[in-house]
Design a protein around this motif. Structure first.
Motif, PDB file in Angstrom:
ATOM      1  N   UNK A 183     -18.156  44.108  40.185  1.00  0.00           N
ATOM      2  CA  UNK A 183     -17.583  44.139  38.839  1.00  0.00           C
ATOM      3  C   UNK A 183     -17.646  42.745  38.231  1.00  0.00           C
ATOM      4  N   UNK A 184     -17.637  42.695  36.914  1.00  0.00           N
ATOM      5  CA  UNK A 184     -17.604  41.403  36.238  1.00  0.00           C
ATOM      6  C   UNK A 184     -16.236  40.766  36.460  1.00  0.00           C
ATOM      7  N   UNK A 185     -16.100  39.516  36.095  1.00  0.00           N
ATOM      8  CA  UNK A 185     -14.837  38.817  36.285  1.00  0.00           C
ATOM      9  C   UNK A 185     -13.739  39.453  35.431  1.00  0.00           C
ATOM     10  N   UNK A 186     -12.479  39.338  35.849  1.00  0.00           N
ATOM     11  CA  UNK A 186     -11.383  39.920  35.054  1.00  0.00           C
ATOM     12  C   UNK A 186     -11.356  39.421  33.617  1.00  0.00           C
ATOM     13  N   UNK A 187     -11.660  38.150  33.415  1.00  0.00           N
ATOM     14  CA  UNK A 187     -11.632  37.620  32.051  1.00  0.00           C
ATOM     15  C   UNK A 187     -12.736  38.245  31.203  1.00  0.00           C
ATOM     16  N   UNK A 188     -13.922  38.421  31.795  1.00  0.00           N
ATOM     17  CA  UNK A 188     -15.004  39.052  31.041  1.00  0.00           C
ATOM     18  C   UNK A 188     -14.692  40.521  30.781  1.00  0.00           C
ATOM     19  N   UNK A 189     -14.097  41.201  31.764  1.00  0.00           N
ATOM     20  CA  UNK A 189     -13.747  42.606  31.570  1.00  0.00           C
ATOM     21  C   UNK A 189     -12.727  42.757  30.450  1.00  0.00           C
ATOM     22  N   UNK A 190     -11.725  41.875  30.433  1.00  0.00           N
ATOM     23  CA  UNK A 190     -10.706  41.928  29.377  1.00  0.00           C
ATOM     24  C   UNK A 190     -11.351  41.735  28.006  1.00  0.00           C
ATOM     25  N   UNK A 191     -12.243  40.763  27.915  1.00  0.00           N
ATOM     26  CA  UNK A 191     -12.921  40.514  26.644  1.00  0.00           C
ATOM     27  C   UNK A 191     -13.826  41.684  26.267  1.00  0.00           C
ATOM     28  N   UNK A 192     -14.499  42.264  27.264  1.00  0.00           N
ATOM     29  CA  UNK A 192     -15.401  43.388  27.006  1.00  0.00           C
ATOM     30  C   UNK A 192     -14.637  44.599  26.489  1.00  0.00           C
ATOM     31  N   UNK A 193     -13.512  44.920  27.119  1.00  0.00           N
ATOM     32  CA  UNK A 193     -12.733  46.079  26.689  1.00  0.00           C
ATOM     33  C   UNK A 193     -12.175  45.870  25.286  1.00  0.00           C
ATOM     34  N   UNK A 194     -11.733  44.665  24.997  1.00  0.00           N
ATOM     35  CA  UNK A 194     -11.224  44.388  23.660  1.00  0.00           C
ATOM     36  C   UNK A 194     -12.308  44.461  22.602  1.00  0.00           C
ATOM     37  N   UNK A 195     -13.477  43.940  22.942  1.00  0.00           N
ATOM     38  CA  UNK A 195     -14.590  43.916  21.993  1.00  0.00           C
ATOM     39  C   UNK A 195     -15.125  45.315  21.719  1.00  0.00           C
ATOM     40  N   UNK A 196     -14.934  46.233  22.658  1.00  0.00           N
ATOM     41  CA  UNK A 196     -15.494  47.576  22.520  1.00  0.00           C
ATOM     42  C   UNK A 196     -14.440  48.636  22.223  1.00  0.00           C
ATOM     43  N   UNK A 204     -19.967  70.590  37.550  1.00  0.00           N
ATOM     44  CA  UNK A 204     -21.132  69.939  38.152  1.00  0.00           C
ATOM     45  C   UNK A 204     -20.688  68.688  38.902  1.00  0.00           C
ATOM     46  N   UNK A 205     -21.636  68.039  39.544  1.00  0.00           N
ATOM     47  CA  UNK A 205     -21.360  66.778  40.235  1.00  0.00           C
ATOM     48  C   UNK A 205     -21.765  65.569  39.400  1.00  0.00           C
ATOM     49  N   UNK A 206     -22.024  65.785  38.117  1.00  0.00           N
ATOM     50  CA  UNK A 206     -22.490  64.700  37.253  1.00  0.00           C
ATOM     51  C   UNK A 206     -21.347  63.772  36.869  1.00  0.00           C
ATOM     52  N   UNK A 207     -21.689  62.533  36.677  1.00  0.00           N
ATOM     53  CA  UNK A 207     -20.735  61.536  36.199  1.00  0.00           C
ATOM     54  C   UNK A 207     -21.173  61.067  34.820  1.00  0.00           C
ATOM     55  N   UNK A 208     -20.208  60.878  33.931  1.00  0.00           N
ATOM     56  CA  UNK A 208     -20.470  60.337  32.602  1.00  0.00           C
ATOM     57  C   UNK A 208     -20.091  58.865  32.605  1.00  0.00           C
ATOM     58  N   UNK A 209     -21.032  58.013  32.237  1.00  0.00           N
ATOM     59  CA  UNK A 209     -20.780  56.577  32.148  1.00  0.00           C
ATOM     60  C   UNK A 209     -21.014  56.126  30.711  1.00  0.00           C
ATOM     61  N   UNK A 210     -20.142  55.279  30.221  1.00  0.00           N
ATOM     62  CA  UNK A 210     -20.332  54.642  28.918  1.00  0.00           C
ATOM     63  C   UNK A 210     -20.315  53.141  29.143  1.00  0.00           C
ATOM     64  N   UNK A 211     -21.376  52.467  28.729  1.00  0.00           N
ATOM     65  CA  UNK A 211     -21.437  51.016  28.875  1.00  0.00           C
ATOM     66  C   UNK A 211     -21.433  50.365  27.499  1.00  0.00           C
ATOM     67  N   UNK A 212     -21.163  49.076  27.490  1.00  0.00           N
ATOM     68  CA  UNK A 212     -21.334  48.332  26.248  1.00  0.00           C
ATOM     69  C   UNK A 212     -22.817  48.019  26.066  1.00  0.00           C
ATOM     70  N   UNK A 213     -23.150  47.263  25.051  1.00  0.00           N
ATOM     71  CA  UNK A 213     -24.547  46.980  24.775  1.00  0.00           C
ATOM     72  C   UNK A 213     -25.223  46.110  25.810  1.00  0.00           C
ATOM     73  N   UNK A 214     -24.434  45.478  26.691  1.00  0.00           N
ATOM     74  CA  UNK A 214     -24.995  44.620  27.740  1.00  0.00           C
ATOM     75  C   UNK A 214     -25.054  45.311  29.096  1.00  0.00           C
ATOM     76  N   UNK A 215     -24.559  46.549  29.184  1.00  0.00           N
ATOM     77  CA  UNK A 215     -24.653  47.287  30.436  1.00  0.00           C
ATOM     78  C   UNK A 215     -23.406  47.276  31.293  1.00  0.00           C
ATOM     79  N   UNK A 216     -22.287  46.776  30.783  1.00  0.00           N
ATOM     80  CA  UNK A 216     -21.034  46.771  31.542  1.00  0.00           C
ATOM     81  C   UNK A 216     -20.301  48.088  31.283  1.00  0.00           C
ATOM     82  N   UNK A 217     -19.910  48.781  32.344  1.00  0.00           N
ATOM     83  CA  UNK A 217     -19.255  50.081  32.215  1.00  0.00           C
ATOM     84  C   UNK A 217     -17.863  49.911  31.606  1.00  0.00           C
ATOM     85  N   UNK A 218     -17.597  50.668  30.525  1.00  0.00           N
ATOM     86  CA  UNK A 218     -16.286  50.619  29.872  1.00  0.00           C
ATOM     87  C   UNK A 218     -15.561  51.961  29.962  1.00  0.00           C
TER      88      UNK A 218
END
Length: 405
Positions: free
Chosen positions: A66-79, A100-114
């Protein structure tokens, strides 16, 4: 990429199954230095080429850190805006996929899962248990060739199946992803469907594209405060669906953005930048503003000659919709009780010199006319406009600040 022939006799030219086809493509690309055109998609080949410059060892195990906590906090706020726009569609999508066994993933524009669906408790998915976590970076530069990684890099929808993944570690995965863009045309996020150790069993690419389009439309609408939003399509039955065309008209009367369906109906986004709305829609701003009086779609003919059904919606800041008040109705007669009740009044802004046919000028005139109609009574004017008194005060304050400038 070389086109030389391999030594040691003739190589296999045809594959009897999808797995053999991908195996042959990997052999040609990674061992023989031959471009495997026709065996795998061009998006996968281009991704392999990028990955060979970044990842030397295709056999290594991916950590999925996972990305650093500070980057995750900024990513969640930005998105936050993206997550708000996606919330309703994610619930519907996850409900459809519950069996089904499918998973839904949503990432930001840089590929970090939100956002990610909960893990099915009865299914063994060891890689997805590591991958599908908020904050994990699944960009191509981190985990190699995957569908969401390719979309985050190229902005184009794609699927990646089994051994098409760059790393051997992901050879049992299958994923399909589609982009989500904002009103500036920038990549805001990536919607992905992933399954492990089995195939989808349905057209995952079409499903993810449908939901990504709906989220994109919601995001564009949410980003269009103080804009005239046009919904249009060749059939009125398509309005309000993922197939509807959307356009955002700026206060000065230029077409600020078009969604993908809108660009197709219009004939493409103008290369010269924002253009006057009449050049594309065949109606000037004043005519389009008059259409906001109608709740139902109206038949219009675009500048190209194409006939469409169109709805116009004028939305102010704070999410306030002024479309119902474009055509002012007479004030309600005052009752004796109303006359005996003290009412708060306010002086309407003095007429400014910038009265014109722009969207901003239209909104200003609407407020001034409504206040004048009610003798400066802020409560009655707010009721006429279907907004709170506080919202109307903020609009008036903004008008006065512009006059002061």
């Amino acid at each position: 990429m070389s086109t030389r022939k391999p030594a040691g006799g003739p190589r296999q030219l045809f594959a009897r199954s999808p797995a053999e086809r991908v195996a042959l493509a990997r052999q040609q690309f990674f061992e023989e230095g031959v471009r495997p055109s026709g065996l795998v998609g061009e998006a996968v080949i281009q991704s392999w080429m990028r990955c060979t410059r970044i990842h030397a060892d295709r056999q290594r195990v991916i950590a999925f850190d996972a990305v650093t906590p500070s980057r995750l906090h900024a990513t969640m706020g930005r998105n936050r805006e993206l997550l708000d726009a996606a919330r309703q569609e994610l619930v519907g999508m996850e409900s459809s996929l519950a069996g089904t066994d499918c998973r839904v993933l949503l990432t930001d524009g840089q590929g970090v899962i939100v956002h990610v669906t909960e893990h099915p408790g009865t299914t063994e998915q060891p890689i997805l248990r590591q991958t599908a976590r908020i904050g994990v970076n699944i960009a191509e530069s981190v985990v190699g060739t995957t569908a969401p990684g390719i979309v985050a890099t190229t902005g184009q929808a794609c699927t990646v199946d089994g051994a098409e993944h760059y790393f051997e570690y992901l050879r049992h995965m299958q994923c399909a992803a589609a982009p989500i863009r904002d009103v500036r045309g920038q990549l805001a996020g990536v919607l992905d469907l992933t399954v492990e150790a089995r195939r989808f069993g349905f057209d995952a690419a079409s499903m993810v594209a449908l939901y990504a389009t709906t989220i994109e439309n919601r995001l564009m609408l949410a980003q269009s405060h103080d804009r005239l939003v046009l919904r249009f399509q060749a059939s009125p039955a398509l309005l309000g669906t993922p197939l509807e065309a959307l356009a955002g008209i700026a206060p000065e009367g230029t077409v600020e953005w078009l969604n993908a369906a809108g660009a197709r109906l219009i004939g493409g986004v103008p290369e010269a930048g924002p253009c006057d709305v009449e050049m594309l829609f065949g109606l000037d701003l004043a005519a389009l503003l008059r259409l906001t009086r109608n709740e139902a779609a109206q038949p219009v003919r675009l500048a190209s000659g194409l006939g469409v059904w169109l709805q116009a919606r004028l939305q102010g800041h704070d999410g306030v919709d002024f479309s119902h008040a474009v055509g002012l109705t007479p004030a309600e007669p005052k009752t004796e009780a109303a006359e005996s009740t003290p009412q708060q009044t306010i002086d309407a802004p003095q007429p400014a010199s910038d009265r014109d046919g722009t969207l901003r000028g239209h909104s200003r005139k609407l407020i001034e006319d409504t206040l004048a109609l009610h003798g400066g009574n802020i409560s009655h004017a707010a009721r006429q406009l279907h907004v709170s008194r506080g919202t109307l005060y903020r609009h008036l304050k903004g008008l006065r600040e512009r006059d002061a400038d």
